[in-house]
Write a protein that holds these residues in place. Structure first.
Motif, PDB file in Angstrom:
ATOM      1  N   GLY B  63       0.860  -1.170   0.000  1.00  0.00           N
ATOM      2  CA  GLY B  63       0.000   0.000   0.000  1.00  0.00           C
ATOM      3  C   GLY B  63       0.895   1.218   0.000  1.00  0.00           C
ATOM      4  O   GLY B  63       2.119   1.085   0.126  1.00  0.00           O
ATOM      5  N   CYS B  64       0.309   2.424  -0.145  1.00  0.00           N
ATOM      6  CA  CYS B  64       1.133   3.639  -0.057  1.00  0.00           C
ATOM      7  C   CYS B  64       1.856   3.667   1.278  1.00  0.00           C
ATOM      8  O   CYS B  64       3.070   3.848   1.359  1.00  0.00           O
ATOM      9  CB  CYS B  64       0.254   4.885  -0.155  1.00  0.00           C
ATOM     10  N   SER B  65       1.083   3.470   2.337  1.00  0.00           N
ATOM     11  CA  SER B  65       1.639   3.537   3.689  1.00  0.00           C
ATOM     12  C   SER B  65       2.692   2.459   3.903  1.00  0.00           C
ATOM     13  O   SER B  65       3.657   2.660   4.643  1.00  0.00           O
ATOM     14  CB  SER B  65       0.510   3.377   4.699  1.00  0.00           C
ATOM     15  N   SER B  66       2.510   1.329   3.241  1.00  0.00           N
ATOM     16  CA  SER B  66       3.424   0.207   3.445  1.00  0.00           C
ATOM     17  C   SER B  66       4.785   0.418   2.793  1.00  0.00           C
ATOM     18  O   SER B  66       5.697  -0.394   2.949  1.00  0.00           O
ATOM     19  CB  SER B  66       2.801  -1.088   2.917  1.00  0.00           C
ATOM     20  N   GLY B 105      -1.594   0.000   5.889  1.00  0.00           N
ATOM     21  CA  GLY B 105      -2.804   0.789   5.714  1.00  0.00           C
ATOM     22  C   GLY B 105      -4.037   0.081   6.238  1.00  0.00           C
ATOM     23  O   GLY B 105      -3.959  -1.039   6.764  1.00  0.00           O
ATOM     24  N   ASP B 106      -5.175   0.747   6.071  1.00  0.00           N
ATOM     25  CA  ASP B 106      -6.437   0.192   6.554  1.00  0.00           C
ATOM     26  C   ASP B 106      -6.867  -1.017   5.731  1.00  0.00           C
ATOM     27  O   ASP B 106      -7.404  -1.992   6.267  1.00  0.00           O
ATOM     28  CB  ASP B 106      -7.538   1.274   6.535  1.00  0.00           C
ATOM     29  N   GLY B 107      -6.596  -0.984   4.438  1.00  0.00           N
ATOM     30  CA  GLY B 107      -6.935  -2.148   3.613  1.00  0.00           C
ATOM     31  C   GLY B 107      -6.046  -3.320   3.963  1.00  0.00           C
ATOM     32  O   GLY B 107      -6.498  -4.454   4.154  1.00  0.00           O
ATOM     33  N   ASP B 108      -4.761  -3.045   4.075  1.00  0.00           N
ATOM     34  CA  ASP B 108      -3.769  -4.064   4.399  1.00  0.00           C
ATOM     35  C   ASP B 108      -4.083  -4.730   5.742  1.00  0.00           C
ATOM     36  O   ASP B 108      -4.040  -5.947   5.862  1.00  0.00           O
ATOM     37  CB  ASP B 108      -2.396  -3.379   4.460  1.00  0.00           C
ATOM     38  N   GLY B 109      -4.437  -3.911   6.724  1.00  0.00           N
ATOM     39  CA  GLY B 109      -4.616  -4.429   8.081  1.00  0.00           C
ATOM     40  C   GLY B 109      -6.001  -4.974   8.378  1.00  0.00           C
ATOM     41  O   GLY B 109      -6.140  -6.014   9.026  1.00  0.00           O
ATOM     42  N   ASP B 133      -4.410   4.832   8.748  1.00  0.00           N
ATOM     43  CA  ASP B 133      -5.772   4.667   8.224  1.00  0.00           C
ATOM     44  C   ASP B 133      -6.173   5.918   7.459  1.00  0.00           C
ATOM     45  O   ASP B 133      -6.305   6.993   8.042  1.00  0.00           O
ATOM     46  CB  ASP B 133      -6.715   4.400   9.423  1.00  0.00           C
ATOM     47  N   ASN B 134      -6.356   5.786   6.149  1.00  0.00           N
ATOM     48  CA  ASN B 134      -6.848   6.920   5.347  1.00  0.00           C
ATOM     49  C   ASN B 134      -8.253   6.643   4.811  1.00  0.00           C
ATOM     50  O   ASN B 134      -8.776   7.388   4.001  1.00  0.00           O
ATOM     51  CB  ASN B 134      -5.873   7.249   4.211  1.00  0.00           C
ATOM     52  N   SER B 135      -8.831   5.549   5.259  1.00  0.00           N
ATOM     53  CA  SER B 135     -10.209   5.184   4.883  1.00  0.00           C
ATOM     54  C   SER B 135     -10.417   5.056   3.382  1.00  0.00           C
ATOM     55  O   SER B 135     -11.527   5.261   2.870  1.00  0.00           O
ATOM     56  CB  SER B 135     -11.224   6.187   5.467  1.00  0.00           C
ATOM     57  N   VAL B 136      -9.343   4.710   2.702  1.00  0.00           N
ATOM     58  CA  VAL B 136      -9.446   4.509   1.255  1.00  0.00           C
ATOM     59  C   VAL B 136      -8.261   3.656   0.813  1.00  0.00           C
ATOM     60  O   VAL B 136      -7.276   3.543   1.548  1.00  0.00           O
ATOM     61  CB  VAL B 136      -9.435   5.875   0.517  1.00  0.00           C
ATOM     62  N   TYR B 137      -8.389   3.048  -0.341  1.00  0.00           N
ATOM     63  CA  TYR B 137      -7.236   2.378  -0.940  1.00  0.00           C
ATOM     64  C   TYR B 137      -6.475   3.421  -1.737  1.00  0.00           C
ATOM     65  O   TYR B 137      -6.949   3.887  -2.776  1.00  0.00           O
ATOM     66  CB  TYR B 137      -7.680   1.235  -1.867  1.00  0.00           C
ATOM     67  N   GLY B 138      -5.312   3.816  -1.212  1.00  0.00           N
ATOM     68  CA  GLY B 138      -4.529   4.860  -1.861  1.00  0.00           C
ATOM     69  C   GLY B 138      -3.753   4.335  -3.048  1.00  0.00           C
ATOM     70  O   GLY B 138      -3.893   4.832  -4.170  1.00  0.00           O
ATOM     71  N   LEU B 139      -2.983   3.303  -2.836  1.00  0.00           N
ATOM     72  CA  LEU B 139      -2.065   2.821  -3.874  1.00  0.00           C
ATOM     73  C   LEU B 139      -2.801   2.420  -5.143  1.00  0.00           C
ATOM     74  O   LEU B 139      -2.330   2.653  -6.243  1.00  0.00           O
ATOM     75  CB  LEU B 139      -1.245   1.636  -3.353  1.00  0.00           C
ATOM     76  N   THR B 140      -3.976   1.819  -4.968  1.00  0.00           N
ATOM     77  CA  THR B 140      -4.709   1.360  -6.147  1.00  0.00           C
ATOM     78  C   THR B 140      -5.710   2.418  -6.626  1.00  0.00           C
ATOM     79  O   THR B 140      -6.567   2.145  -7.456  1.00  0.00           O
ATOM     80  CB  THR B 140      -5.435   0.032  -5.859  1.00  0.00           C
TER      81      THR B 140
HETATM   82  C1  LIG Z   1      -2.956 -10.022  -3.080  1.00  0.00           C
HETATM   83  C2  LIG Z   1      -3.066  -8.616  -3.528  1.00  0.00           C
HETATM   84  N1  LIG Z   1      -4.261  -8.127  -3.865  1.00  0.00           N
HETATM   85  C3  LIG Z   1      -4.369  -6.841  -4.269  1.00  0.00           C
HETATM   86  C4  LIG Z   1      -3.266  -6.039  -4.334  1.00  0.00           C
HETATM   87  C5  LIG Z   1      -3.424  -4.627  -4.820  1.00  0.00           C
HETATM   88  N2  LIG Z   1      -3.325  -3.664  -3.734  1.00  0.00           N
HETATM   89  C6  LIG Z   1      -2.169  -3.099  -3.406  1.00  0.00           C
HETATM   90  S1  LIG Z   1      -2.293  -2.023  -2.157  1.00  0.00           S
HETATM   91  C7  LIG Z   1      -3.967  -2.262  -2.066  1.00  0.00           C
HETATM   92  C8  LIG Z   1      -4.798  -1.505  -1.093  1.00  0.00           C
HETATM   93  C9  LIG Z   1      -4.029  -0.549  -0.298  1.00  0.00           C
HETATM   94  O1  LIG Z   1      -4.848   0.090   0.608  1.00  0.00           O
HETATM   95  P1  LIG Z   1      -4.349   0.342   2.058  1.00  0.00           P
HETATM   96  O2  LIG Z   1      -3.879  -0.892   2.672  1.00  0.00           O
HETATM   97  O3  LIG Z   1      -5.429   1.083   2.768  1.00  0.00           O
HETATM   98  O4  LIG Z   1      -3.049   1.250   1.869  1.00  0.00           O
HETATM   99  P2  LIG Z   1      -2.934   2.742   1.368  1.00  0.00           P
HETATM  100  O5  LIG Z   1      -2.443   2.661  -0.040  1.00  0.00           O
HETATM  101  O6  LIG Z   1      -4.265   3.362   1.446  1.00  0.00           O
HETATM  102  O7  LIG Z   1      -1.949   3.348   2.278  1.00  0.00           O
HETATM  103  C10 LIG Z   1      -4.379  -3.181  -2.990  1.00  0.00           C
HETATM  104  C11 LIG Z   1      -5.768  -3.601  -3.148  1.00  0.00           C
HETATM  105  C12 LIG Z   1      -2.032  -6.614  -3.977  1.00  0.00           C
HETATM  106  N3  LIG Z   1      -0.890  -5.927  -4.017  1.00  0.00           N
HETATM  107  N4  LIG Z   1      -1.964  -7.876  -3.581  1.00  0.00           N
END
Ligand SMILES: Cc1ncc(C[n+]2csc(CCOP(=O)(O)OP(=O)(O)O)c2C)c(N)n1
Ligand code: SF4
Ligand SMILES: [Mg+2]
Lengths: 625, 314
Positions: B63-66, B105-109, B133-140
């Motif tokens: 993710g962005c945060s990751s 991130g929030d999606g990751d966690g 937590d940004n309440s959205v998927y940032g990277l995608t």
């Molecule tokens: C198995 C898998 N599914 C989907 C993805 C695509 N993907 C990368 S980051 C992400 C969501 C990130 O959201 P979040 O965890 O909230 O991090 P943020 O970018 O918002 O900081 C997704 C769906 C991936 N890398 N691996």
């Protein structure tokens, strides 16, 4: 195989009633219910084999599929090397009517049916077999008495078998005491009562069913090491421990589970940790985390669980992290046949996960080899900083075999994470060398700490989207396995070093393959048998071996697929572009019978221009052998 | 080769960790992303903790945060989406002297890694987890996340999100995390304090930081930002000073009170919700198992243990 009632057994034909006839080996199938302790009869016989100086017996099991339901155990004992479970039983011990009905078909004509006359009524007029009616239940109740009812029937039968096959009673008694000692003393006493009753069951009732295993001149092994008895899953666990694995993580699934049960209990003795995780993804992730700390770790599973590990396995290839993944294969896809054997995860093992993910795949050939393959896997994983998959299978997992105790003092690896200071020129991913990670805890003199990554990265581990870097790193990850291939020993080749046909096997099909080779050659065909333990990368120079035979027949337990070739045959055809390679495949969930491989070879030989040269006589000999 | 011969000696022996040695690659985040502030705070946390540099590990999912570990000069890395916690559990259990930090991130966690969160918390593995937590998927690029509020217009819910979001605090408490705190990326001192306390907590400690994605969910956390007209409500922790006002303060060891705080209406309170220093860590439990086992084997060498085991299989 020379069987008890084989008319070709010269001594047997001549011997007077009551005199033991000499035999080489025998296949006994015990059929009852799982609560009857049938498996433990096999356990005793195996350990007896391990402790016998002359009569070395090796055997195999077929586990029950329903707990509490019907259960069978097949044991093949004898002198000399026993390679497969035996195609048909020489003796069937039937505890119940349903056992008799379900298994009488596995008894070869002329074989002995020993049945519990309290429960079984054999079909009238079927005179293919020798019948021995024994009141096993009543005999046990009478011998043990008290409240134990018919508990101990299995030990009664053990006594009978000991009498019929002239087994070492003193050693068996010691084993019974070892097994049940520590528990309530009455258990040992009752067991011995049941054993003695079985042993002393009126001889006259056994007619002339007395055998003695041929004494073979077994040169006492030069090492003088004793024999040990275990199943394939245990051998893998102890091979890994010997190789210095002290960390692991997994989730239970049949038939893999007993590896993790063993490691969970054993590793703390070595200062290690085995974690039961929430699922297989967490398991492989935790295992790679352990490896990242500089301590080679393992995970494992079967069927669906291996599929779940694939994404993280790709990370381990990308990040070049050493890791051991054990796959105890079962029938698939999906939940498939959880308690049956198949070799259908080969392509997944080599190519599963997305992207180009070179990694090492090894397959043990028997229980002993489970130990040595596991040990070799640890060496390769460290030396090449790579994931290594071990492809075992359900057949090996539940099979007990006897083998010479490994030279543990020589083989034992003392694992110490290398936390030494790394020089200023340290790079986690050098292009000109094999990766040697600096685990956390190691100081880096440049002051620049490394990142390990699943993103494509440059030599320092920084993410890189450069096409050139991706190409270079892809080559780096591939080339190290080619370096490994160059070090691999030539695979085992038996029989004729050139000829009409080369049988190729991998994994647990080794045993039936070796026996099949013997039969094929006996039928007059010039044949060889090549067995591969290193599946990926393959050892170098196999094309030269293949070139010496007209036909190459690959026997494996998977489907021939859309194009008529099993998974390994497909690999070999792609690798060597040799049109002589063909397949013998099956997916009935059982290990190969020797006769199935022989028939498969016969079919392929028939289909070539060799027809004329083989001649009708030999061909028919082959087909019926 | 000696350290003094290097162009940029990392850290004079005995010198405290400074931001100068902790910075690594330049962050790739969008200008204005809340994650910058989290990173700046984290440098301060590490300075204050002053652990041996080589024993700090930062890891993350995807993710962005990751991306975080690339920007911190410590041992570390970037695992796969949602699975950083079990990976980090391996690091923590495999190297008990290491200081393990996980970012994501929030999606990751809470989405793909949700089950791992529950089980790492339940096992109380000793590590610190910072959820940005940004309440959205940032990277995608702007899909609905498990913490997106109902009505949030994303590319996967152009008409507004319809599914009930999870409540991070409640989820963490329920899972058995032994340190649970919440902060806001615009409150640098508070964030630093929370991460510092989390790092010092023995066991599984989590700080959820509301960290705005200026690109895809602008203004998401204004309701808790006084500079944007919002209300910043700090949790007042019990001081046990016997004063009458102390009766109304929050007892961080009281799980029920923590749940009550977690039930507050948006944007809720910030600070430590829960802290449990009694429950043993998985690290300690496994070490105890090893100690007990070795007592039974009388500390026999590995080889002696293995030989004894084989002897039983003869
Ligand atoms: C198995 C898998 N599914 C989907 C993805 C695509 N993907 C990368 S980051 C992400 C969501 C990130 O959201 P979040 O965890 O909230 O991090 P943020 O970018 O918002 O900081 C997704 C769906 C991936 N890398 N691996
Ligand atoms: S997309 Fe959002 S979360 Fe990602 S870097 Fe930009 S602002 Fe930050
Ligand atoms: Mg997010």
């Amino acid at each position: 195989m020379v069987s008890p009632n084989s008319p070709t057994n010269p001594e047997g034909a001549a011997s007077a009633p009551g005199t033991p006839r000499s035999i080489q080996d025998v296949v006994i199938r015990l059929a009852g219910n799982s609560q009857d302790g049938i498996q433990s009869i096999g356990g005793f016989l195996a350990r007896l084999a391990g402790r016998s100086d002359q009569d070395v017996m090796t055997y195999m099991t077929i586990p029950s599929t329903i707990s509490g339901g019907p259960s069978i155990f097949q044991v093949r004992m004898g002198t000399g090397d026993i390679l497969s479970a035996g195609d048909r039983a020489d003796m069937l011990v039937a505890f119940y009517q349903h056992s008799y009905e379900a298994h009488i078909g596995s008894l070869r004509p002329g074989g002995v049916l020993l049945y519990d006359s309290d429960h079984v009524t054999p079909a009238e007029g079927d005179n293919r077999f020798t019948y021995v009616a024994c009141p096993i239940t009543a005999g046990t109740v009478e011998a043990v008495g008290g409240t134990s009812k018919d508990k101990g029937k299995n030990i009664f039968v053990l006594g009978l078998i000991a009498r019929v096959f002239d087994l070492d009673v003193a050693k068996l008694a010691t084993l019974i005491k070892e097994r049940f000692g520590g528990k309530d003393e009455s258990i040992v006493r009752n067991s011995m009562l049941a054993f003695d009753a079985g042993y002393a069951w009126p001889q006259s009732n056994l007619r002339d069913l007395f055998y003695r295993f041929e004494a073979v001149d077994r040169a006492v092994s030069a090492s003088g090491r004793p024999q040990v008895t275990m199943d394939g899953n245990m051998a893998i666990a102890y091979g890994l421990i010997t190789g210095g694995v002290r960390h692991g993580a997994a989730y239970p699934i049949t038939p893999w589970t007993s590896v993790m049960e063993t490691l969970r209990v054993e590793l703390p003795k070595y200062g290690g940790i085995f974690v039961q995780c929430e699922d297989e993804i967490a398991s492989i992730s935790t295992a790679i985390g352990f490896s990242y700390t500089g301590q080679l770790a393992m995970t494992g599973s079967s069927g669906p669980g291996i599929s779940l590990k694939m994404e993280a396995l790709g990370w381990a290839t990308m990040a070049e992290m050493p890791l051991i993944v054990v796959n105890v294969q079962r029938g698939g896809p999906s939940t498939g046949l959880p308690t049956n054997v198949e070799q259908s995860d080969l392509m997944q093992a080599i190519y599963g996960s997305h992207g180009d993910t070179p990694r090492v795949v090894l397959a043990p050939k028997n229980v002993e080899d489970c130990f040595y393959i596991a040990l070799e896997a640890t060496r390769i994983a460290r030396a090449y900083s790579t994931p290594v998959l071990i492809l075992s299978d359900q057949g090996l997992s539940s099979r007990i075999e006897v083998f010479e105790e490994p030279d543990l003092a020589k083989l034992m690896v003392d694992p110490k994470p290398d936390r030494s200071e790394r020089g200023a020129d340290f790079k986690p991913y050098p292009l000109d060398r094999i990766t040697r990670h600096a685990p956390p805890g190691s100081k880096i003199l440049s002051g620049k700490y490394p990142t390990v990554s699943g993103l494509e990265h440059d030599e320092l581990g920084h993410p890189s989207g450069s096409p050139k870097v991706h190409q270079q790193m892809t080559i780096k990850r591939r080339e190290k396995l080619k370096q490994l291939a160059a070090t691999l020993p030539a695979p085992e080749l038996n029989g004729d070093s050139s000829g009409e046909v080369l049988l190729v096997t991998w994994g647990s099909s080794w045993g039936p393959g070796r026996e099949a080779l013997g039969r094929v050659r006996k039928a007059g065909v010039k044949a060889g048998h090549l067995h591969l333990r290193h599946i990926h990368p393959l050892p170098n120079d196999l094309e030269q071996v293949f070139a010496r035979y007209h036909k190459i027949v690959v026997a494996e337990l998977n489907d021939e697929g859309l194009y008529g070739y099993g998974q390994f045959a497909m690999m070999l055809r792609a690798r060597y572009a040799n049109p002589a390679i063909s397949s013998v495949c099956k997916t009935d969930g059982l290990t190969f019978k020797v006769s199935e491989i022989v028939a498969g070879i016969a079919k392929h030989i028939e289909s070539t221009e060799l027809d004329a040269t083989i001649g009708v006589m030999r061909k028919s000999a082959l087909a019926t052998s | 080769m000696s350290a003094t011969a290097l162009a940029t000696p990392p850290l004079a022996p005995g010198a405290p960790l400074s931001k100068k040695v902790l910075v690594a690659d330049h962050p790739t985040w969008c200008p204005g992303c809340g994650d910058f502030a989290v990173l700046a705070s984290f440098y301060r946390v590490l300075e204050k903790l002053n652990y041996p540099h080589e024993k700090i590990v930062t890891f993350a999912g995807i993710g962005c945060s990751s991306r975080f570990p690339y920007f911190v000069n410590t041992h570390g890395g970037h695992f796969i989406h949602g699975r950083a916690l079990p990976f980090a559990a391996g690091i923590s259990l495999g190297g008990d002297d290491l200081h393990v930090f996980v970012f994501g991130g929030d999606g990751d966690g809470f989405s793909i890694g949700g089950n791992h969160l529950v089980h790492t918390a339940r096992k109380n593995v000793n590590l610190t987890y910072v959820i940005m937590d940004n309440s959205v998927y940032g990277l995608t690029k702007k899909q609905t996340s498990p913490t997106s509020p109902i009505g949030f217009k994303s590319k996967t819910d152009p008409w507004g999100a319809m599914d009930q979001p999870i409540n991070p605090m409640r989820t963490l408490l329920n899972s058995g995390a032994t340190f649970v705190a919440r902060s806001h990326a615009t409150q640098v001192n508070h964030m630093t304090d929370m991460m510092l306390r989390a790092a010092k907590h023995p066991g599984f400690s989590v700080v959820e930081i509301l960290s705005e994605c200026v690109e895809f969910f602008e203004g998401a956390f204004d309701a808790a930002n006084p500079r944007k007209g919002g209300r910043w409500t700090l949790i007042e922790e019990k001081k046990n000073d016997g004063s009458p006002e102390d009766a109304n303060r929050h007892d961080v060891t009281d799980e029920v009170s923590a749940f009550k705080l977690a039930q507050q209406a948006w944007p809720g309170s910030f600070g430590v919700f829960y802290e449990n220093n009694v429950r043993q860590t998985k690290n300690a439990l496994e070490a105890g198992l090893i100690a007990k086992t070795r007592e039974r084997t009388k500390n026999a060498s590995d080889l002696a243990v293995l030989q004894a085991t084989f002897a039983k299989m003869r």
